[in-house]
Design a protein around this motif. Structure first.
Motif, PDB file in Angstrom:
ATOM      1  N   ALA A  16       0.996  -4.497   8.847  1.00 51.15           N
ATOM      2  CA  ALA A  16       0.427  -5.770   8.379  1.00 51.15           C
ATOM      3  C   ALA A  16      -1.082  -5.627   8.445  1.00 51.15           C
ATOM      4  CB  ALA A  16       0.884  -6.938   9.242  1.00 51.15           C
ATOM      5  N   GLY A  17      -1.754  -6.307   7.544  1.00 52.09           N
ATOM      6  CA  GLY A  17      -3.204  -6.264   7.541  1.00 52.09           C
ATOM      7  C   GLY A  17      -3.790  -7.157   8.617  1.00 52.09           C
ATOM      8  N   ALA A  18      -5.092  -7.178   8.712  1.00 52.50           N
ATOM      9  CA  ALA A  18      -5.783  -8.045   9.664  1.00 52.50           C
ATOM     10  C   ALA A  18      -5.359  -9.489   9.427  1.00 52.50           C
ATOM     11  CB  ALA A  18      -7.290  -7.888   9.494  1.00 52.50           C
ATOM     12  N   ASN A  19      -5.098 -10.208  10.497  1.00 51.33           N
ATOM     13  CA  ASN A  19      -4.645 -11.602  10.446  1.00 51.33           C
ATOM     14  C   ASN A  19      -3.327 -11.774   9.697  1.00 51.33           C
ATOM     15  OD1 ASN A  19      -7.041 -12.427  11.784  1.00 51.33           O
ATOM     16  ND2 ASN A  19      -8.107 -12.336   9.824  1.00 51.33           N
ATOM     17  N   GLU A  20      -2.604 -10.681   9.517  1.00 50.01           N
ATOM     18  CA  GLU A  20      -1.304 -10.694   8.844  1.00 50.01           C
ATOM     19  C   GLU A  20      -1.339 -11.473   7.536  1.00 50.01           C
ATOM     20  OE1 GLU A  20       2.190 -11.023  11.184  1.00 50.01           O
ATOM     21  OE2 GLU A  20       1.193 -10.241  12.942  1.00 50.01           O
ATOM     22  N   GLU A  21      -2.346 -11.187   6.742  1.00 46.47           N
ATOM     23  CA  GLU A  21      -2.501 -11.861   5.464  1.00 46.47           C
ATOM     24  C   GLU A  21      -1.285 -11.602   4.587  1.00 46.47           C
ATOM     25  OE1 GLU A  21      -6.194 -10.304   4.017  1.00 46.47           O
ATOM     26  OE2 GLU A  21      -7.218 -10.896   5.855  1.00 46.47           O
ATOM     27  N   PRO A  22      -0.716 -12.648   3.967  1.00 41.63           N
ATOM     28  CA  PRO A  22       0.484 -12.486   3.154  1.00 41.63           C
ATOM     29  C   PRO A  22       0.348 -11.433   2.053  1.00 41.63           C
ATOM     30  CG  PRO A  22       0.055 -14.805   3.525  1.00 41.63           C
ATOM     31  CD  PRO A  22      -1.123 -14.045   4.072  1.00 41.63           C
ATOM     32  N   GLY A  23      -0.828 -11.332   1.444  1.00 45.17           N
ATOM     33  CA  GLY A  23      -1.019 -10.349   0.385  1.00 45.17           C
ATOM     34  C   GLY A  23      -0.812  -8.925   0.849  1.00 45.17           C
ATOM     35  N   HIS A  24      -1.224  -8.618   2.071  1.00 42.55           N
ATOM     36  CA  HIS A  24      -1.032  -7.269   2.612  1.00 42.55           C
ATOM     37  C   HIS A  24       0.441  -7.002   2.865  1.00 42.55           C
ATOM     38  CE1 HIS A  24      -5.420  -7.182   4.244  1.00 42.55           C
ATOM     39  NE2 HIS A  24      -5.365  -6.932   2.952  1.00 42.55           N
ATOM     40  N   ILE A  25       1.132  -7.969   3.448  1.00 42.05           N
ATOM     41  CA  ILE A  25       2.556  -7.805   3.739  1.00 42.05           C
ATOM     42  C   ILE A  25       3.336  -7.655   2.435  1.00 42.05           C
ATOM     43  CG2 ILE A  25       4.585  -8.925   4.738  1.00 42.05           C
ATOM     44  CD1 ILE A  25       2.633 -10.133   6.848  1.00 42.05           C
ATOM     45  N   GLU A  26       3.002  -8.480   1.447  1.00 45.01           N
ATOM     46  CA  GLU A  26       3.671  -8.382   0.147  1.00 45.01           C
ATOM     47  C   GLU A  26       3.433  -7.020  -0.482  1.00 45.01           C
ATOM     48  OE1 GLU A  26       2.242 -11.716  -2.091  1.00 45.01           O
ATOM     49  OE2 GLU A  26       3.155 -13.147  -0.692  1.00 45.01           O
ATOM     50  N   ARG A  27       2.210  -6.493  -0.361  1.00 44.85           N
ATOM     51  CA  ARG A  27       1.914  -5.175  -0.941  1.00 44.85           C
ATOM     52  C   ARG A  27       2.770  -4.092  -0.310  1.00 44.85           C
ATOM     53  NH1 ARG A  27       2.199  -1.209  -3.197  1.00 44.85           N
ATOM     54  NH2 ARG A  27       0.564   0.273  -3.726  1.00 44.85           N
ATOM     55  N   LEU A  28       2.977  -4.154   0.986  1.00 46.51           N
ATOM     56  CA  LEU A  28       3.772  -3.132   1.663  1.00 46.51           C
ATOM     57  C   LEU A  28       5.245  -3.194   1.291  1.00 46.51           C
ATOM     58  CD1 LEU A  28       2.185  -3.171   5.228  1.00 46.51           C
ATOM     59  CD2 LEU A  28       1.808  -1.516   3.395  1.00 46.51           C
ATOM     60  N   HIS A  29       5.726  -4.349   0.885  1.00 46.36           N
ATOM     61  CA  HIS A  29       7.153  -4.500   0.584  1.00 46.36           C
ATOM     62  C   HIS A  29       7.449  -4.632  -0.903  1.00 46.36           C
ATOM     63  CE1 HIS A  29       6.764  -5.589   4.842  1.00 46.36           C
ATOM     64  NE2 HIS A  29       7.920  -4.969   4.938  1.00 46.36           N
ATOM     65  N   ARG A  30       6.439  -4.512  -1.737  1.00 44.72           N
ATOM     66  CA  ARG A  30       6.648  -4.697  -3.178  1.00 44.72           C
ATOM     67  C   ARG A  30       7.711  -3.744  -3.728  1.00 44.72           C
ATOM     68  NH1 ARG A  30       1.364  -4.568  -6.351  1.00 44.72           N
ATOM     69  NH2 ARG A  30       1.469  -2.351  -5.944  1.00 44.72           N
ATOM     70  N   TRP A  31       7.748  -2.497  -3.260  1.00 43.15           N
ATOM     71  CA  TRP A  31       8.717  -1.516  -3.760  1.00 43.15           C
ATOM     72  C   TRP A  31      10.152  -2.028  -3.612  1.00 43.15           C
ATOM     73  CZ3 TRP A  31      12.689   0.646  -0.987  1.00 43.15           C
ATOM     74  CH2 TRP A  31      12.642   0.484   0.404  1.00 43.15           C
ATOM     75  N   PHE A  32      10.380  -2.810  -2.585  1.00 38.33           N
ATOM     76  CA  PHE A  32      11.719  -3.313  -2.259  1.00 38.33           C
ATOM     77  C   PHE A  32      12.180  -4.381  -3.249  1.00 38.33           C
ATOM     78  CE2 PHE A  32      14.754  -5.687   0.394  1.00 38.33           C
ATOM     79  CZ  PHE A  32      15.445  -4.663   1.003  1.00 38.33           C
ATOM     80  N   PHE A  33      11.234  -5.027  -3.915  1.00 40.88           N
ATOM     81  CA  PHE A  33      11.554  -6.155  -4.792  1.00 40.88           C
ATOM     82  C   PHE A  33      11.411  -5.823  -6.268  1.00 40.88           C
ATOM     83  CE2 PHE A  33      10.483  -7.939  -0.687  1.00 40.88           C
ATOM     84  CZ  PHE A  33      11.530  -8.818  -0.482  1.00 40.88           C
ATOM     85  N   LEU A  34      11.511  -4.555  -6.638  1.00 41.29           N
ATOM     86  CA  LEU A  34      11.342  -4.159  -8.032  1.00 41.29           C
ATOM     87  C   LEU A  34      12.653  -4.119  -8.808  1.00 41.29           C
ATOM     88  CD1 LEU A  34       8.652  -1.346  -7.646  1.00 41.29           C
ATOM     89  CD2 LEU A  34       8.333  -3.697  -8.438  1.00 41.29           C
ATOM     90  N   GLY A  35      13.747  -4.547  -8.178  1.00 34.56           N
ATOM     91  CA  GLY A  35      15.040  -4.574  -8.862  1.00 34.56           C
ATOM     92  C   GLY A  35      15.253  -5.898  -9.570  1.00 34.56           C
ATOM     93  N   ASP A  36      16.510  -6.158  -9.889  1.00 31.88           N
ATOM     94  CA  ASP A  36      16.868  -7.415 -10.538  1.00 31.88           C
ATOM     95  C   ASP A  36      16.573  -8.578  -9.616  1.00 31.88           C
ATOM     96  OD1 ASP A  36      17.783  -6.068 -12.774  1.00 31.88           O
ATOM     97  OD2 ASP A  36      19.820  -5.877 -11.973  1.00 31.88           O
ATOM     98  N   GLU A  37      16.691  -9.772 -10.148  1.00 29.27           N
ATOM     99  CA  GLU A  37      16.441 -10.964  -9.344  1.00 29.27           C
ATOM    100  C   GLU A  37      17.370 -11.008  -8.147  1.00 29.27           C
ATOM    101  OE1 GLU A  37      15.901 -14.725 -11.119  1.00 29.27           O
ATOM    102  OE2 GLU A  37      15.103 -13.883 -12.957  1.00 29.27           O
ATOM    103  N   SER A  38      16.947 -11.746  -7.150  1.00 31.13           N
ATOM    104  CA  SER A  38      17.706 -11.847  -5.916  1.00 31.13           C
ATOM    105  C   SER A  38      19.105 -12.372  -6.172  1.00 31.13           C
ATOM    106  CB  SER A  38      16.994 -12.772  -4.926  1.00 31.13           C
ATOM    107  OG  SER A  38      15.768 -12.208  -4.556  1.00 31.13           O
TER     108      SER A  38
END
Length: 194
Positions: A16-38
């Motif tokens: 996680a980035g400094a202050n656990e900024e949501p954008g940093h967390i989302e960037r680290l997990h983006r690969w996981f969400f590249l499939g079809d919709e949930s």
């Protein structure tokens, strides 16, 4: 069957980035969400290619252990991490009153107890351990962690929460897998040497 800490991590070792900024967390997990919709319970569709292979391994686990903070940041995964597997939450505080609506979720204080119960529940399948530096350190210290799976994302965060910052000392690992995924993500798997 193995107890596996599974984390997406920046190239410089942060979860996680400094202050656990949501954008940093989302960037680290983006690969996981590249499939079809949930699908059911908000589990994202499996992405294509090598990233999909890594995600299918995660979704094949038979139980989940996670710290309370991770669980709450994920909105409790709506009470089901994936496919109805038991979820064991590490917490120093009692379960909140609304936890009763999630029958798959059990709150525990001891990491060793949580991992043993998760292994019993998982049967022949792996146990997925989510969480950060504290969970990793506690699992290693309890001698209850078998493997570490890292999804190294090609980004340098520069600061933040480092995954290995709380380890109790030296830990020897044996690399067992390297997969080159889409969007530059490298999936690594290590066995913890005892």
């Amino acid at each position: 069957m193995a107890t596996v800490l599974d984390m997406s991590i920046s190239l410089d070792g942060f979860i996680a980035g400094a202050n656990e900024e949501p954008g940093h967390i989302e960037r680290l997990h983006r690969w996981f969400f590249l499939g079809d919709e949930s699908g059911a319970h908000g589990v994202p569709g499996v992405p294509p290619g090598v990233n999909g292979t890594a995600m299918r391994r995660i979704l094949a686990t038979g139980a989940v252990v996670a710290p309370r903070r991770t669980f709450e940041q994920g909105e409790g995964w709506h009470g089901d991490h994936h496919n109805g597997v038991p979820v064991f939450i590490l917490s120093r505080r009692p379960a909140p009153p609304d936890a009763a609506k999630w029958p798959l979720v059990t709150y525990l204080t001891d990491v060793g107890d949580a991992l043993r119960r998760a292994r019993d529940a998982a049967g022949e399948r792996d146990v997925l351990v989510h969480g950060g530096a504290g969970t990793l350190a506690r699992a290693v210290d309890a001698d209850e962690l078998d493997e570490i799976a890292l999804h190294v994302v090609p980004v340098v965060l520069g600061s933040g929460r480092a995954l290995f910052s709380e380890l109790p000392g030296r830990v020897e690992l044996e690399r067992t897998q390297v997969l080159e995924g889409e969007e530059g993500v490298t999936h690594l798997r290590y066995r913890v040497r005892r």
